[in-house]
Design a protein around this motif. Structure first.
Motif, mmCIF file in Angstrom:
data_model
loop_
_atom_site.group_PDB
_atom_site.id
_atom_site.type_symbol
_atom_site.label_atom_id
_atom_site.label_comp_id
_atom_site.label_asym_id
_atom_site.label_seq_id
_atom_site.Cartn_x
_atom_site.Cartn_y
_atom_site.Cartn_z
ATOM 1 N N TYR A 1 61.180 16.562 37.657
ATOM 2 C CA TYR A 1 60.506 16.911 36.401
ATOM 3 C C TYR A 1 61.438 17.274 35.239
ATOM 4 O O TYR A 1 60.955 17.678 34.188
ATOM 5 C CB TYR A 1 59.542 18.078 36.653
ATOM 6 N N ARG A 2 62.732 17.132 35.417
ATOM 7 C CA ARG A 2 63.644 17.414 34.314
ATOM 8 C C ARG A 2 64.634 16.268 34.128
ATOM 9 O O ARG A 2 65.821 16.469 33.895
ATOM 10 C CB ARG A 2 64.368 18.738 34.555
ATOM 11 N N LYS A 3 64.124 15.045 34.229
ATOM 12 C CA LYS A 3 64.977 13.861 34.106
ATOM 13 C C LYS A 3 65.552 13.716 32.708
ATOM 14 O O LYS A 3 66.679 13.243 32.532
ATOM 15 C CB LYS A 3 64.187 12.607 34.487
ATOM 16 N N GLU A 4 64.757 14.102 31.702
ATOM 17 C CA GLU A 4 65.274 13.999 30.322
ATOM 18 C C GLU A 4 66.479 14.913 30.134
ATOM 19 O O GLU A 4 67.473 14.536 29.506
ATOM 20 C CB GLU A 4 64.189 14.380 29.311
ATOM 21 N N ALA A 5 66.412 16.111 30.689
ATOM 22 C CA ALA A 5 67.494 17.086 30.509
ATOM 23 C C ALA A 5 68.769 16.640 31.215
ATOM 24 O O ALA A 5 69.869 16.759 30.671
ATOM 25 C CB ALA A 5 67.061 18.459 31.024
ATOM 26 N N THR A 6 68.625 16.114 32.440
ATOM 27 C CA THR A 6 69.809 15.773 33.244
ATOM 28 C C THR A 6 70.202 14.308 33.140
ATOM 29 O O THR A 6 71.167 13.889 33.772
ATOM 30 C CB THR A 6 69.566 16.096 34.726
ATOM 31 N N GLY A 7 69.457 13.544 32.375
ATOM 32 C CA GLY A 7 69.769 12.122 32.291
ATOM 33 C C GLY A 7 69.455 11.369 33.568
ATOM 34 O O GLY A 7 70.064 10.343 33.860
ATOM 35 N N GLY A 8 68.533 11.916 34.354
ATOM 36 C CA GLY A 8 68.089 11.202 35.551
ATOM 37 C C GLY A 8 68.923 11.428 36.792
ATOM 38 O O GLY A 8 68.935 10.575 37.689
ATOM 39 N N LEU A 9 69.630 12.549 36.898
ATOM 40 C CA LEU A 9 70.372 12.836 38.130
ATOM 41 C C LEU A 9 69.396 12.911 39.302
ATOM 42 O O LEU A 9 68.356 13.571 39.214
ATOM 43 C CB LEU A 9 71.127 14.163 38.012
ATOM 44 N N ASP A 10 69.733 12.240 40.420
ATOM 45 C CA ASP A 10 68.820 12.260 41.559
ATOM 46 C C ASP A 10 69.134 13.430 42.484
ATOM 47 O O ASP A 10 70.109 14.168 42.266
ATOM 48 C CB ASP A 10 68.852 10.938 42.317
#
Length: 782
Positions: free
Chosen positions: A44-53
């Motif tokens: 739920y925070r892909k925008e913040a982390t740039g999509g880190l899995d």
């Protein structure tokens, strides 16, 4: 170079290690420091982390802890040296550039407060100037120079030179650059040598492969390292690090490195010859042992890290194995003298009836046992029979096979499942709270039934280490192992999602942000107030505040609730975006959910804004297409040959089907139905080079194997998955019939990759003999 803060330095370092940008790492670190969990950040925070899995985030979390510990130690070292008045600008720069704890300790060694050493005693006797003179002026004759330092505390020349030697040895041994070069030399050239302790050959026969063994330290695989370390712990093996053992030169390479570091020639007279001997003593007496110890510890850490990684990957495969689903299930916990424990659970996992039957010695009540099982099957419309794979498993499987052959259609499907950890669960506080009035032995049968229905929901009740899919799991750091396995369980639970109204406290405790205490509070609230109708109702649970709600809500599902989106992985914070997507389609959310064609026609960019970017919008559309989708593969059974029961039944060349039970660095263990798993060595996994067995198989896969070799005495079965022309393969069954199915309740790798599932077994025609008649009569009396 501009000033870089500690946080920035850490972010830059981690970014390089996980193939990310420093800003991505910084954002993830900020979220972790605020209390966010890895599953929440990944989903739920892909925008913040740039999509880190989640894999990147787990590594980030681990390295963050290490680097912060390094920074804390760095500051302690700086303060210590500064307090001694010895911190120069050059030394401070060197300390700031260090990247590992080992390098930092090497550099700190000369300044580290220490107990009174031989060198310190020599300095107290006034021999420091002699050591300096011999080192600085190579023309001096050591014996003549030493004569000037004789006195009450230094009675003779030998004592003087010994003291000077002790001072220089300490100086040489505390040189950080030399230590670094020597450590790297050892890592490149050292050999690990194992020998048997005299007199332990028979008692330690299981370690016979290592009674006289030597290999390069750098290439010792995890499983061999841990095996040899266990042999040493059991006082069967002696282990040592050999350096330059085969080098016959008068000055060994490591000794030469010490000498060259201080400009000491290998050929010389007077002080040079004496200093060369000091350099050799420095290596032999001070450095060889300590650096060898470092390498042994390094090897253990490396081996443990690999073993923990293997265990974690296998555990993930088991937790994400295919669930059989909501079907009435009978669990059988096999036993001989104590009987077979029977538990029937309904489609929701609720226990409905238990029994104990005694088909084996000493009672041998086969007919009575089968009659009792038949009544339970009919009474509860049992669809699946889960048989534990422990003692008497094969006998119980045969008993059930005969029973099913005598029953009319439709008849249950029997599957053998792993009972690893079932006994641990049975005696646990969790089981006692769940079944306070149920005998401990029967609780195991309940667990066996439930783990077939939903492996994840049941296995989370058991301590991960007790599930038994690791290699040398008791030989590794238990704290690190527990931490790694807990992370695997957390990721698996949150990847699947949890039904808020049916999940146990054990399962809820693994949901992002909850934990054991809040999970109990959720269950208590549910019991008192009734099922949750919306996710927002979670905020009514005692001590569950907005921050916890933010972390957990997206991973909890409510089926048939007031809000349709509560059944999906769409987070409540993004319901507004979902509403705009639904409105754009001009449909009701309930009718739109699952309409892939309508949703694929949408342009996600239209719905992105400053708060919710494209990654979140795409996730929402994906969830609307397949709301609450389960990432686990479809359930599928495996097949064993009916007339292969024991190791003695195996012959080289046989082709069998089996279930992968465990994957180690050296290969995969496969259950082929003979009470002893066979090993497919990594070299036999495929018709190509395989570096990592996980590239080919995972725990739970159903595979075809060929028997290569059978050692019945040592209970070892060698298998191969390489292609064969079939000429040596044994044909299934005496009449060419397809072998009947049996499985551990885990997923089939072929099915997961898009292969077709095996069709259900054809219903066998009921037998009309005395057994069939007796069973039918028993069922009528149910």
């Amino acid at each position: 170079m501009p000033f870089m803060s500690i946080q920035d330095r850490i972010a830059l370092k981690i970014a390089g290690e996980i193939a990310a940008q420093p800003r991505q790492v910084a954002a993830a670190v900020e979220l972790l420091d605020e209390g966010a969990t890895v599953p929440f950040i990944a989903r739920y925070r892909k925008e913040a982390t740039g999509g880190l899995d989640d894999t990147q985030l787990r590594l980030l979390e681990e390295r963050l802890a290490y680097l912060r510990e390094l920074e804390a130690r760095r500051q302690t070292v700086l303060e210590s040296i500064r307090a001694q008045g010895k911190l120069s600008e050059e030394l401070e720069g060197k300390i700031a550039a260090i990247e590992t704890k080992a390098e930092l300790e090497d550099l700190y060694l000369p300044y580290k407060p220490k107990r009174r050493t031989r060198a310190e005693i020599a300095r107290e006797k006034g021999l420091g100037p002699l050591a300096d003179a011999l080192f600085d002026d190579r023309a001096l004759v050591p014996e003549q120079a030493a004569a000037a330092y004789l006195g009450e505390q230094v009675p003779d020349v030998k004592s003087a030179l010994d003291g000077a030697r002790d001072i220089l040895m300490e100086r040489f041994a505390e040189n950080a650059e030399l230590l670094g070069r020597l450590r790297q030399y050892l890592k490149d050239h050292a050999q690990l040598r194992a020998r048997v302790v005299d007199g332990k050959q028979e008692a330690g026969a299981k370690f016979s492969d290592y009674f006289d063994h030597r290999e390069r330290w750098a290439s010792v695989p995890s499983h061999r390292a841990l095996a040899m370390l266990r042999g040493r712990n059991e006082e069967v093996l002696m282990l040592e690090i050999e350096i330059d053992a085969d080098d016959a030169s008068p000055v060994k390479p490591a000794e030469k490195m010490v000498a060259e570091a201080f400009g000491i020639p290998l050929q010389g007279v007077a002080a040079d010859a004496w200093l060369l001997e000091v350099a050799r003593w420095t290596w032999r007496v001070k450095l060889q042992f300590s650096l060898s110890l470092d390498l042994m510890m390094d090897m253990r850490e490396r081996a443990e890290e690999e073993a923990i990684r293997v265990f974690a990957r296998n555990l993930k495969d088991l937790l994400l194995a295919a669930p059989a689903g909501s079907r009435s299930t009978m669990g059988l916990d096999p036993g001989i003298r104590t009987g077979v424990k029977v538990a029937v659970v309904d489609g929701t996992g609720k226990l409905v009836e238990t029994a104990t039957v005694y088909p084996f010695q000493p009672r041998n009540d086969v007919r009575g046992a089968q009659a009792e099982l038949a009544k339970l099957i009919a009474r509860h419309q049992v669809e699946l029979i889960a048989i534990g794979n422990g003692t008497a498993s094969r006998e119980t499987d045969k008993l059930v096979s005969e029973l099913l052959a005598a029953l009319p259609a439709p008849k249950p499907i029997k599957i053998v499942v792993s009972e690893a950890g079932a006994s641990v669960y049975s005696a646990s506080a969790t089981a006692a709270a769940e079944f306070p009035d149920l005998d401990v032995s029967l609780r195991g049968a309940v667990s066996i039934a439930r783990r077939l229905q939903d492996p994840l929901a049941e296995l989370v009740k058991i301590e991960p280490k007790s599930i038994g899919v690791g290699q040398y799991q008791h030989d590794v750091d238990q704290h690190r192992l527990a931490k790694a396995l807990d992370a695997v369980v957390e990721d698996a639970v949150n990847a699947v999602g949890v039904d808020l109204n049916t999940a146990s406290a054990s399962l809820l405790a693994r949901v992002s942000g909850l934990g054991a205490s809040l999970a109990e509070a959720v269950v208590q609230h549910r019991n008192q107030v009734g099922p949750f109708r919306t996710r927002k109702a979670l905020l009514e649970v005692a001590r569950l505040g907005p921050k916890t709600f933010e972390q957990c809500a997206g991973f909890l599902r409510i089926r048939d609730g007031d809000e349709p989106l509560d059944a999906s992985a769409v987070h409540p914070e993004a319901y507004e975006v979902a509403a705009r997507i639904v409105a754009a389609c001009g449909r009701d959310v309930r009718t739109l959910m699952g309409d892939s064609k309508a949703l694929k026609a949408l342009d996600p960019r239209v719905f992105a804004d400053d708060k919710f970017g494209l990654p979140t919008v795409r996730d929402i559309i994906g969830e609307l297409e397949k709301p609450g989708r389960d990432p686990r593969p479809g359930f599928k059974t495996a097949s064993f040959l009916d007339d292969v029961h024991e190791i003695a039944d195996l012959k080289p060349g046989m082709v069998l089907e089996g279930t992968v039970t465990n994957v180690a660095a050296f290969g995969a263990f496969v259950d082929i139905g003979v009470h002893q798993d066979g090993l497919v060595h990594v070299s036999q996994l495929a018709d190509r080079f395989v570096k990592d067995p996980h590239e080919v198989v995972k725990a739970g896969d159903v595979v075809k194997v060929r028997v290569v070799d059978v050692d019945a005495k040592r209970k070892r079965i060698a298998l191969s998955m390489k292609k064969d022309d079939g000429s040596a393969a044994r044909q299934p069954g005496p009449r060419g019939d397809a072998p009947r199915g049996r499985d551990r309740g885990q997923n089939d790798g072929r099915n997961a990759r898009g292969g077709n599932s095996r069709p259900p077994q054809a219903a066998a025609k009921p037998q009309q003999g005395s057994l069939g008649a007796a069973l039918l009569e028993a069922m009528k009396r149910k």
